[in-house]
Enzyme design. Structure first.
Site, mmCIF file in Angstrom:
data_model
loop_
_atom_site.group_PDB
_atom_site.id
_atom_site.type_symbol
_atom_site.label_atom_id
_atom_site.label_comp_id
_atom_site.label_asym_id
_atom_site.label_seq_id
_atom_site.Cartn_x
_atom_site.Cartn_y
_atom_site.Cartn_z
ATOM 1 N N ARG A 153 1.071 -1.462 0.024
ATOM 2 C CA ARG A 153 0.010 -0.301 -0.086
ATOM 3 C C ARG A 153 1.023 1.414 0.327
ATOM 4 N NH1 ARG A 153 -2.679 -3.287 -0.349
ATOM 5 N NH2 ARG A 153 -4.839 -3.830 0.099
ATOM 6 N N GLU A 188 -4.977 3.513 6.258
ATOM 7 C CA GLU A 188 -4.835 2.973 5.065
ATOM 8 C C GLU A 188 -5.574 4.132 4.077
ATOM 9 O OE1 GLU A 188 -6.444 0.557 1.595
ATOM 10 O OE2 GLU A 188 -6.049 -0.171 3.091
ATOM 11 N N SER A 196 -10.816 -1.264 3.275
ATOM 12 C CA SER A 196 -9.968 -1.539 4.748
ATOM 13 C C SER A 196 -9.894 0.103 5.436
ATOM 14 C CB SER A 196 -8.399 -1.960 4.639
ATOM 15 O OG SER A 196 -9.267 -3.868 3.944
HETATM 16 N N1 EPU Z 1 -10.971 -11.197 10.157
HETATM 17 C C1 EPU Z 1 -11.401 -11.359 11.126
HETATM 18 N N2 EPU Z 1 -12.292 -10.508 11.515
HETATM 19 C C2 EPU Z 1 -12.689 -9.350 10.597
HETATM 20 C C3 EPU Z 1 -11.782 -9.329 9.444
HETATM 21 C C4 EPU Z 1 -11.221 -10.445 9.406
HETATM 22 O O1 EPU Z 1 -10.850 -12.244 11.925
HETATM 23 O O2 EPU Z 1 -13.246 -8.844 10.902
HETATM 24 C C5 EPU Z 1 -10.063 -12.135 9.627
HETATM 25 C C6 EPU Z 1 -9.987 -13.483 8.430
HETATM 26 O O3 EPU Z 1 -10.686 -14.399 8.884
HETATM 27 C C7 EPU Z 1 -8.650 -13.105 7.600
HETATM 28 C C8 EPU Z 1 -8.104 -12.342 7.800
HETATM 29 O O4 EPU Z 1 -9.209 -11.548 9.210
HETATM 30 O O5 EPU Z 1 -8.052 -14.800 8.864
HETATM 31 C C9 EPU Z 1 -7.611 -11.626 6.546
HETATM 32 O O6 EPU Z 1 -8.601 -10.924 6.071
HETATM 33 P P1 EPU Z 1 -9.849 -10.532 4.807
HETATM 34 O O7 EPU Z 1 -8.678 -12.035 4.315
HETATM 35 O O8 EPU Z 1 -10.971 -10.796 4.806
HETATM 36 O O9 EPU Z 1 -8.495 -9.698 4.178
HETATM 37 P P2 EPU Z 1 -7.623 -8.394 5.252
HETATM 38 O O10 EPU Z 1 -6.381 -8.615 5.828
HETATM 39 O O11 EPU Z 1 -8.599 -7.519 6.514
HETATM 40 C C10 EPU Z 1 -7.317 -7.351 2.718
HETATM 41 C C11 EPU Z 1 -6.855 -6.153 2.233
HETATM 42 C C12 EPU Z 1 -8.048 -5.806 1.243
HETATM 43 C C13 EPU Z 1 -7.671 -7.073 0.640
HETATM 44 C C14 EPU Z 1 -8.178 -8.790 1.111
HETATM 45 C C15 EPU Z 1 -8.214 -9.898 0.509
HETATM 46 C C16 EPU Z 1 -5.275 -4.283 3.678
HETATM 47 C C17 EPU Z 1 -5.119 -3.325 5.091
HETATM 48 N N3 EPU Z 1 -6.642 -5.005 3.053
HETATM 49 O O12 EPU Z 1 -8.027 -7.404 4.000
HETATM 50 O O13 EPU Z 1 -7.462 -4.531 1.014
HETATM 51 O O14 EPU Z 1 -9.240 -7.021 0.099
HETATM 52 O O15 EPU Z 1 -7.255 -8.164 2.052
HETATM 53 O O16 EPU Z 1 -6.927 -9.645 0.124
HETATM 54 O O17 EPU Z 1 -4.448 -4.897 3.462
HETATM 55 C C18 EPU Z 1 -8.406 -2.121 0.692
HETATM 56 O O18 EPU Z 1 -6.943 -2.269 1.065
HETATM 57 O O19 EPU Z 1 -9.234 -2.025 1.042
HETATM 58 C C19 EPU Z 1 -9.130 -3.862 0.530
HETATM 59 C C20 EPU Z 1 -10.450 -4.255 0.820
#
Ligand code: EPU
Length: 339
Positions: A164, A334, A238
């Protein structure tokens, strides 16, 4: 180039915040950028650039000039045996562009389906999702310099992409405008990335093999399930980054919380899931007035209607403080704060 005074920015930011721009100029063609640079109301270095408004939190009215990037166009500018070079104008919609490439069977952007925003902003924060980043399919971009009025072509290395992050958040911040982005997309021997668990599960549930088309469809379905549609519920994806922490610190946290999702990084740090931390701290799906963290994805700050920037930011800070208190981890936004 079209000018408006005291324009509402509500239609132009995905939080739906009704902040005002003192002056809003719509740059409908690339040539408008050079005209704007020498315009009496130009003040290019102080200009707030408005792209898709999907990564900004407007905390106040915006003084001076806000310039909206609105020029469009897509063109194939080169081809090899197994790649195509597609140049896309900064004002093109990101998801429409992904669909355009998927429909032609060009590989590279399919995992980045349904990300809100415009193409010109995508390199700024090196958008990423489901195991893929913009940097993976990036060839070059054209950058207009406020200082000189010249257009430079910046290579992958020039852009200094990180998580990012890019040179446009550092040395080139406020120095100019991205005019177009050129992608290098595969026409054969596609490197399909399905390692992200959710994609595999979605493809298995649909009984489909991985392809450019099916991955795009799977990602769209996953995002629609988890992430609120900004047209329905104001949000900017995010709100915080996933923090990269020293391995010892994560080991200490994991001893107390074995469920903690961890992602080891090449530099030895370990990224932890900010959404998980926020959920553990009790904020998932909890509403405070007109704001809250989303019920399906705790990393997404939502405007349930009518909240202003300071209210949203105050909530983000409550969440930040509570995660810090509970886990000793500082969450960094972010999203760009304006004002
Ligand atoms: N999780 C939780 N509770 C929640 C949300 C997530 O326990 O409420 C856990 C999930 O179970 C999983 C882990 O956190 O084990 C990761 O969650 P997720 O796969 O939803 O991805 P993220 O890390 O929360 C990132 C990006 C997203 C992108 C997703 C998928 C960042 C800041 N965000 O989110 O990007 O779509 O991975 O690759 O890196 C964005 O940048 O706006 C965005 C949506």
């Amino acid at each position: 180039m079209t000018w408006e005074d005291h324009a509402s920015l509500a239609p132009y930011n995905t939080f739906g915040i009704d902040a005002r721009a003192e002056r809003l100029v719509h740059l409908e063609t690339e040539a408008c950028v050079a005209d704007y640079r020498v315009h009496p109301h130009g003040y290019p270095h102080q200009t707030v650039l408005l792209s898709g408004g999907s990564n900004m939190l407007l905390c106040a009215d915006v003084p001076g000039t806000t310039a909206r990037i609105a020029w469009k166009g897509r063109e194939v500018i080169g081809e090899t045996e197994d790649h195509v070079l597609l140049q896309v104008a900064a004002g093109e919609n990101w998801h429409d562009t992904v669909l355009y490439t998927v429909q032609r069977g060009w590989g590279g952007l399919q995992n980045l389906s349904l990300i809100p925003g415009l193409v010109g902003a995508a390199p700024v924060q090196n958008i990423g999702a489901y195991g893929v980043e913009l940097a993976d399919s990036f060839d070059s971009l054209r950058f207009f310099s406020w200082d000189t009025g010249e257009i430079r072509t910046l290579s992958h290395a020039d852009c200094a992409f990180g998580y990012r992050d890019s040179v446009f958040k550092g040395a080139l911040k406020g120095k100019g405008v991205i005019l177009s982005v050129t992608f290098k997309l595969s026409t054969q021997h596609h490197a399909l990335k399905t390692s992200y668990g959710a994609i595999q599960d979605e493809l298995a549930a649909r009984g489909q093999e991985a392809s450019i088309q099916t991955i795009s469809e799977a990602v769209i379905a996953i995002r629609q399930n988890k992430l609120p549609d900004p047209k329905v519920l104001g949000n900017s994806g995010s709100f915080f980054k996933n923090p990269a922490l020293p391995a010892e610190q994560v080991a200490g946290m994991a001893a107390r919380h074995p469920q903690l999702p961890q992602y080891p990084q090449p530099d030895g740090t370990i990224k932890v899931a900010a959404g998980w931390l926020i959920e553990q701290a009790g904020w998932k799906g909890k509403r405070v007035g007109q704001v809250g963290m989303h019920a399906q994805q705790a990393l997404v700050l939502v405007n349930y209607g009518g909240a202003n920037g300071p209210e949203l930011w105050a909530h983000a800070q409550r969440v930040q403080a509570s995660v810090f208190e509970q886990f000793g981890v500082h969450l960094e936004p972010e999203v760009n704060l304006i004002g």
